[in-house]
Design a protein around this motif. Structure first.
Motif, PDB file in Angstrom:
ATOM      1  N   LEU A  31       0.803  -1.296  -0.013  1.00 58.64           N
ATOM      2  CA  LEU A  31       0.060  -0.165   0.065  1.00 58.64           C
ATOM      3  C   LEU A  31       0.948   1.243  -0.132  1.00 58.64           C
ATOM      4  CD1 LEU A  31      -2.812  -1.009   2.475  1.00 58.64           C
ATOM      5  CD2 LEU A  31      -2.905  -0.994  -0.057  1.00 58.64           C
ATOM      6  N   VAL A  32       1.900   1.089   0.829  1.00 55.30           N
ATOM      7  CA  VAL A  32       2.832   2.381   0.688  1.00 55.30           C
ATOM      8  C   VAL A  32       3.424   2.520  -0.596  1.00 55.30           C
ATOM      9  CG1 VAL A  32       5.236   3.213   1.458  1.00 55.30           C
ATOM     10  CG2 VAL A  32       3.756   2.208   3.270  1.00 55.30           C
ATOM     11  N   LEU A  33       3.889   1.656  -1.186  1.00 51.65           N
ATOM     12  CA  LEU A  33       4.337   1.646  -2.705  1.00 51.65           C
ATOM     13  C   LEU A  33       3.099   2.027  -3.588  1.00 51.65           C
ATOM     14  CD1 LEU A  33       6.237   0.028  -4.926  1.00 51.65           C
ATOM     15  CD2 LEU A  33       4.280  -1.262  -5.159  1.00 51.65           C
ATOM     16  N   TRP A  34       2.022   1.683  -3.420  1.00 51.34           N
ATOM     17  CA  TRP A  34       0.860   2.272  -4.200  1.00 51.34           C
ATOM     18  C   TRP A  34       0.642   3.703  -3.904  1.00 51.34           C
ATOM     19  CZ3 TRP A  34      -1.752   1.453  -8.535  1.00 51.34           C
ATOM     20  CH2 TRP A  34      -2.986   1.977  -8.694  1.00 51.34           C
ATOM     21  N   LEU A  35       0.446   4.237  -2.790  1.00 54.14           N
ATOM     22  CA  LEU A  35       0.325   5.565  -2.475  1.00 54.14           C
ATOM     23  C   LEU A  35       1.192   6.484  -2.985  1.00 54.14           C
ATOM     24  CD1 LEU A  35      -0.775   5.151   1.315  1.00 54.14           C
ATOM     25  CD2 LEU A  35      -2.218   5.679  -0.533  1.00 54.14           C
ATOM     26  N   ILE A  36       2.652   6.196  -2.811  1.00 52.53           N
ATOM     27  CA  ILE A  36       3.572   6.816  -3.672  1.00 52.53           C
ATOM     28  C   ILE A  36       3.524   6.939  -5.098  1.00 52.53           C
ATOM     29  CG2 ILE A  36       5.929   7.420  -3.509  1.00 52.53           C
ATOM     30  CD1 ILE A  36       6.525   5.890  -0.959  1.00 52.53           C
ATOM     31  N   ALA A  37       3.445   5.518  -5.630  1.00 48.27           N
ATOM     32  CA  ALA A  37       3.142   5.546  -6.967  1.00 48.27           C
ATOM     33  C   ALA A  37       2.152   6.283  -7.625  1.00 48.27           C
ATOM     34  CB  ALA A  37       2.994   4.398  -7.289  1.00 48.27           C
ATOM     35  N   CYS A  38       0.974   6.552  -6.814  1.00 39.05           N
ATOM     36  CA  CYS A  38      -0.319   7.273  -7.538  1.00 39.05           C
ATOM     37  C   CYS A  38       0.025   8.913  -7.541  1.00 39.05           C
ATOM     38  CB  CYS A  38      -1.389   6.951  -6.715  1.00 39.05           C
ATOM     39  SG  CYS A  38      -2.304   5.336  -6.885  1.00 39.05           S
ATOM     40  N   LEU A  39       0.951   9.358  -6.669  1.00 39.50           N
ATOM     41  CA  LEU A  39       1.378  10.686  -6.732  1.00 39.50           C
ATOM     42  C   LEU A  39       1.509  11.232  -8.285  1.00 39.50           C
ATOM     43  CD1 LEU A  39       3.561  10.971  -3.635  1.00 39.50           C
ATOM     44  CD2 LEU A  39       1.059  11.815  -3.670  1.00 39.50           C
ATOM     45  N   GLY A  40       2.216  10.359  -8.802  1.00 45.91           N
ATOM     46  CA  GLY A  40       2.100  11.041 -10.380  1.00 45.91           C
ATOM     47  C   GLY A  40       1.107  10.937 -11.060  1.00 45.91           C
ATOM     48  N   VAL A  41       0.420   9.822 -11.162  1.00 46.26           N
ATOM     49  CA  VAL A  41      -0.906   9.841 -12.001  1.00 46.26           C
ATOM     50  C   VAL A  41      -1.838  10.982 -11.546  1.00 46.26           C
ATOM     51  CG1 VAL A  41      -2.257   8.057 -10.813  1.00 46.26           C
ATOM     52  CG2 VAL A  41      -2.418   8.400 -13.363  1.00 46.26           C
ATOM     53  N   SER A  77      12.748 -12.442   7.741  1.00 45.02           N
ATOM     54  CA  SER A  77      13.646 -11.107   7.473  1.00 45.02           C
ATOM     55  C   SER A  77      13.824 -11.052   6.058  1.00 45.02           C
ATOM     56  CB  SER A  77      14.827 -11.444   8.290  1.00 45.02           C
ATOM     57  OG  SER A  77      15.592 -12.419   8.005  1.00 45.02           O
ATOM     58  N   LEU A  78      14.313 -12.166   5.237  1.00 41.18           N
ATOM     59  CA  LEU A  78      14.469 -11.678   3.957  1.00 41.18           C
ATOM     60  C   LEU A  78      13.414 -11.357   3.095  1.00 41.18           C
ATOM     61  CD1 LEU A  78      17.293 -14.555   3.276  1.00 41.18           C
ATOM     62  CD2 LEU A  78      17.672 -11.971   3.316  1.00 41.18           C
ATOM     63  N   ALA A  79      12.120 -12.005   3.500  1.00 36.35           N
ATOM     64  CA  ALA A  79      10.765 -11.684   2.643  1.00 36.35           C
ATOM     65  C   ALA A  79      10.638 -10.268   3.099  1.00 36.35           C
ATOM     66  CB  ALA A  79       9.629 -12.528   3.421  1.00 36.35           C
ATOM     67  N   ARG A  80      10.855  -9.552   4.110  1.00 34.79           N
ATOM     68  CA  ARG A  80      10.253  -8.450   4.646  1.00 34.79           C
ATOM     69  C   ARG A  80      11.502  -7.476   3.829  1.00 34.79           C
ATOM     70  NH1 ARG A  80       7.332  -7.807   9.819  1.00 34.79           N
ATOM     71  NH2 ARG A  80       6.919  -9.998  10.319  1.00 34.79           N
ATOM     72  N   LEU A  81      12.817  -8.019   3.628  1.00 37.48           N
ATOM     73  CA  LEU A  81      13.876  -7.144   3.147  1.00 37.48           C
ATOM     74  C   LEU A  81      13.432  -6.982   1.617  1.00 37.48           C
ATOM     75  CD1 LEU A  81      16.694  -5.386   3.109  1.00 37.48           C
ATOM     76  CD2 LEU A  81      17.727  -7.848   2.562  1.00 37.48           C
ATOM     77  N   SER A  82      13.035  -8.132   0.896  1.00 38.13           N
ATOM     78  CA  SER A  82      12.727  -7.926  -0.439  1.00 38.13           C
ATOM     79  C   SER A  82      11.466  -6.803  -0.698  1.00 38.13           C
ATOM     80  CB  SER A  82      12.311  -9.323  -0.967  1.00 38.13           C
ATOM     81  OG  SER A  82      11.187  -9.839  -0.583  1.00 38.13           O
ATOM     82  N   PHE A  83      10.504  -7.003   0.178  1.00 37.18           N
ATOM     83  CA  PHE A  83       9.594  -6.099   0.138  1.00 37.18           C
ATOM     84  C   PHE A  83      10.027  -4.470   0.138  1.00 37.18           C
ATOM     85  CE2 PHE A  83       5.102  -7.811  -0.451  1.00 37.18           C
ATOM     86  CZ  PHE A  83       5.485  -9.002  -1.124  1.00 37.18           C
ATOM     87  N   VAL A  84      10.852  -4.474   1.227  1.00 33.02           N
ATOM     88  CA  VAL A  84      11.344  -2.966   1.198  1.00 33.02           C
ATOM     89  C   VAL A  84      12.048  -2.638   0.279  1.00 33.02           C
ATOM     90  CG1 VAL A  84      13.289  -1.585   2.479  1.00 33.02           C
ATOM     91  CG2 VAL A  84      11.447  -3.199   3.920  1.00 33.02           C
ATOM     92  N   LEU A  85      12.779  -3.567  -0.244  1.00 34.29           N
ATOM     93  CA  LEU A  85      13.716  -3.221  -1.820  1.00 34.29           C
ATOM     94  C   LEU A  85      12.624  -2.695  -2.872  1.00 34.29           C
ATOM     95  CD1 LEU A  85      16.555  -5.900  -1.453  1.00 34.29           C
ATOM     96  CD2 LEU A  85      16.679  -3.395  -1.265  1.00 34.29           C
ATOM     97  N   PHE A  86      11.429  -3.447  -2.984  1.00 31.91           N
ATOM     98  CA  PHE A  86      10.505  -2.925  -3.869  1.00 31.91           C
ATOM     99  C   PHE A  86       9.888  -1.697  -3.675  1.00 31.91           C
ATOM    100  CE2 PHE A  86       9.904  -7.722  -4.474  1.00 31.91           C
ATOM    101  CZ  PHE A  86      10.320  -7.773  -5.852  1.00 31.91           C
TER     102      PHE A  86
END
Lengths: 550, 155, 40
Positions: A174-184, A247-256
């Motif tokens: 959701l954080v990714l989505w919110l930041i992404a939508c700023l452009g559109v 932890s690696l699962a969380r890290l990969s989502f952070v990197l996304f």
């Protein structure tokens, strides 16, 4: 089972998703036959209108509503029943998103918005189309903030604890989505709407394209991450093991979150107005976002192997035979993953700077997104549908449904394999995307493209038809499990939400410090976009007036 | 947070492959001039037909080894009369649009560029083989999009 | 078997080979399109 009133929100979201899926896949079927020159549309219907509907309904509507249905269910399950405000705003978000969807769809159907889902200016749709898109985004924002509030309430009550992995991944998406939508949102509110309603005369085309792609690339990760959630969280449960590494699962989502946004220029590599330096910088950043997917690939195989060896598998690949192939919930996701191998590899090619000239806007790209969003994401969602709907309705997923589920995913795989392979090859030969039937006045080069057995119009049409049949089987399963299948009375008939455990206590706390990640994400966005976008504004040519060329 | 030894090997291998990919395209682009199409020149989209070089679209010889081809794109065609260029010489394409976004794509070449109103897209290319090459638009531009094409003859 | 492998309690040789298969698909596809680019 989760609270009835939370289930209702999830079911309505999934219901809308599958309504969009039904119409969207029908549009897909029509397309392959028009391209095949086998079908003439009535005068009031246009190829590009159908193409717009296909893209919008499947890529934007099916995905988003399904994702929110999944999130609502999982968040209620892992963090507890929604409070009254979270419940209320989840409904408001749903209705606003739906209102936007309906408005945009009406505009497409009435021929006022045949601008495709990328709606590049200066093609000018009715202003109400853009209002519909804005409402859609605002609606998803309301739903997002409702889920974030639910999470914050949980955090407050569980100070010092890591949140469950499902909740963490939902919030990251959701954080990714919110930041992404700023452009559109910026381009639709400040450029398209004033221009489409005639309050401004012209539009800065290059700026609008860049703001769209600032949104357009993380958009694909908004589709992919919920699928990854199923891979990380559902699959281990089906295999009887824990999440390979919390932890690696969380890290990969952070990197996304960090690297899927400042990369939009890789969709604009062959266009003017952006200097090579900024294009290449974003190419480098795009390559960074491949790393979390490489991590995911390892985690998946490690999960398979761990599970197989626990069951006594021997040798290097004995674990492969131990996988639960007879479980449609697993096999569907496994096929989805397999498709993502060439899908992801194709994505690396697309983003490789000048190599993009070989594939840009050819049918290769169409093939590419059908084996990324069209199969890995969509088939993961299908595999989830098999248990998510019965879980929410309390109905049985009967033996005959399971068999039909297998037929459905296998036909989808075959159809997609035929269609997308043909599209990839045709694209490399040079055949363009987004075109109705054309032989370019029987130009020898164009006739040559479609001359092969695999690269013929027939292969694409067969693939497309199989896909449509598969989609209708899925619709049957959806309707049955939603309304008609018998209620699960006996305990063994009750369909579960398969969610694996993870060792969250051992994960470092900084992974859940959102301030750090959001801060770095914005810093990267500023580095990648501030200078090129401000130069687009400062050195803007005279703007363009809108045109309706359809 | 620890990584399994094999995962370290895998990530090191993966990252190394990505670095190699980036180095190959980066070096080829910036030191051998194989950058994708682009350019920072702008133009008034309403005055294309009176702005050089688009006031006289078509082929111009710049010097012994260089030719310029100016093309005006519009829905649904290209204004570029007598497109004939020699093989083995550098051809600099300059393309713009008078209306919506188009592409200018020459089949079986590296020329595959976006045409954006208000901007001039530049691409340099040298044809190896003579022949007639199909030019087409691969960015949706309206009802007649699939009918937007042309031909360039390489002699 | 190394200490770290033991920490997870399982042998992941199959995983290593499988991810390398993924890596080879990526490299093969990339090189193929790169060669097409050079040839055009």
């Amino acid at each position: 089972m989760i609270a009835a009133k939370d289930r209702k929100i999830a079911l309505w979201n999934i219901g809308v998703a599958y309504t969009a899926f039904l119409i969207g896949t029908l549009c897909g079927l029509l397309q392959v036959f028009i391209r095949n020159d086998a079908l003439q549309l009535p005068a009031w219907l246009d190829y590009y209108q159908i193409l717009t509907a296909h893209g919008v309904l499947l890529a934007l509507i099916y995905t988003a509503f399904f994702i929110f249905g999944f999130f609502v269910t999982g968040m209620s399950k892992t963090l507890g029943t929604f409070g009254p405000k979270v419940w209320l705003f989840s409904w408001i978000g749903f209705w606003v998103t739906l209102a936007g969807t309906v408005l945009a769809t009406i505009m497409i159907v009435s021929g006022e918005a045949s601008v495709l889902y990328t709606f590049y200016a200066p093609l000018k749709a009715s202003g109400w189309y853009y209002v519909g898109l804005a409402l859609y985004v605002v609606g998803t924002w309301i739903s997002s903030f409702a889920l974030i509030a639910h999470y914050l309430v949980w955090r407050k009550a569980h100070k010092g604890e890591m949140s469950p992995l499902f909740a963490f991944m939902t919030i990251a998406t959701l954080v990714l989505w919110l930041i992404a939508c700023l452009g559109v949102v910026a381009t639709v509110l400040f450029q398209y709407i004033p221009w489409a309603f005639g309050w401004t005369d012209t539009i800065n085309v290059e700026l609008s394209r860049s703001l769209f792609w600032y949104f357009g690339h993380p958009l694909v990760y908004f589709w992919l991450l919920p699928a990854y959630m199923a891979w990380y969280l559902i699959v281990p449960k089906l295999l009887g093991v824990k999440v390979f590494s919390d932890s690696l699962a969380r890290l990969s989502f952070v990197l996304f979150i960090l690297f899927s946004i400042p990369v939009g220029f890789h969709h604009q590599l062959t266009e003017p107005g952006i200097s090579n330096f900024w294009k290449f910088l974003q190419v480098v950043l795009t390559f960074m976002v491949i790393v979390p997917s490489l991590m995911t690939a390892f985690s998946m195989f490690a999960t398979f192997e761990t599970s197989g060896r626990k069951k006594g598998a021997k040798g290097l690949f004995g674990w492969f035979a131990m996988l639960p192939w007879k479980d449609v919930r697993f096999t569907s996701i496994f096929i989805a993953m397999a498709f993502f191998i060439p899908g992801g590899a194709g994505g690396i090619i697309n983003a490789s700077f000048q190599l993009n000239e070989v594939v840009h806007n050819t049918l290769w790209i169409v093939g590419h997104f059908h084996i990324t969003v069209g199969t890995p994401v969509a088939m993961t969602f299908m595999g989830m549908t098999f248990w998510l709907i019965p879980y929410l309705t309390g109905r049985k997923f009967t033996k005959s449904m399971q068999t039909l589920g297998f037929v459905q995913i296998i036909t989808w795989s075959i159809g997609m394999l035929l269609m997308s392979t043909a599209q990839h090859v045709l694209g490399l030969l040079g055949a363009p995307r987004r075109t109705a039937y054309s032989s370019y006045n029987n130009h020898p080069a164009a006739l040559e493209w479609f001359d092969g057995i695999l690269t013929s119009h027939v292969t694409m049409a067969i693939g497309g038809s199989i896909l449509f049949i598969s989609a209708m089987m899925l619709m049957y399963i959806v309707v049955m499990t939603m309304f008609l299948s018998p209620k699960a009375e006996k305990p063994e008939d009750i369909v579960e939400f398969p969610l694996a455990d993870s060792d969250r206590e051992s994960s470092p706390k900084f992974l859940e410090n959102w301030k750090i990640w959001i801060g770095i994400a914005f810093a990267l966005i500023l580095i990648a976009y501030a200078i090129p976008l401000s130069s687009m504004i400062q050195h803007a040519p005279p703007g363009s007036e809108g045109l309706k060329t359809w | 947070m620890h990584l399994h030894k094999y995962e370290k090997i895998w990530l090191a291998f993966g990252v190394a492959a990505l670095v190699v990919f980036l180095s190959v395209v980066g070096v080829s682009a910036f030191s051998h001039d194989h950058t994708p199409a682009g350019g920072m020149e702008t133009i008034d989209p309403k005055k294309v037909n009176e702005t050089a070089p688009f006031d006289k679209p078509g082929v111009t010889q710049l010097d012994d080894n260089t030719y310029q081809v100016a093309v005006v794109s519009m829905a649904f065609g290209y204004n570029a009369p007598e497109l004939k260029v020699p093989a083995g010489k550098e051809i600099i394409f300059k393309v713009t649009s008078t209306d919506v976004v188009h592409s200018f794509t020459i089949d079986n070449t590296k020329v595959n560029l976006m045409v954006v109103p208000g901007q001039i897209t530049t691409k340099s290319y040298t044809f190896e083989k003579p022949g007639k090459y199909l030019i087409l638009c691969n960015e949706y531009c309206g009802t007649g999009h699939h009918l937007m094409y042309n031909e360039i003859e390489v002699y | 078997m190394s200490k770290k492998t033991e920490e997870h309690g399982v042998d992941l040789r199959g995983t290593l080979i499988s991810v390398f298969f993924v890596g080879i698909v990526i490299i093969a596809m990339w090189v193929a399109v790169y060669l097409m680019y050079v040839a055009r």
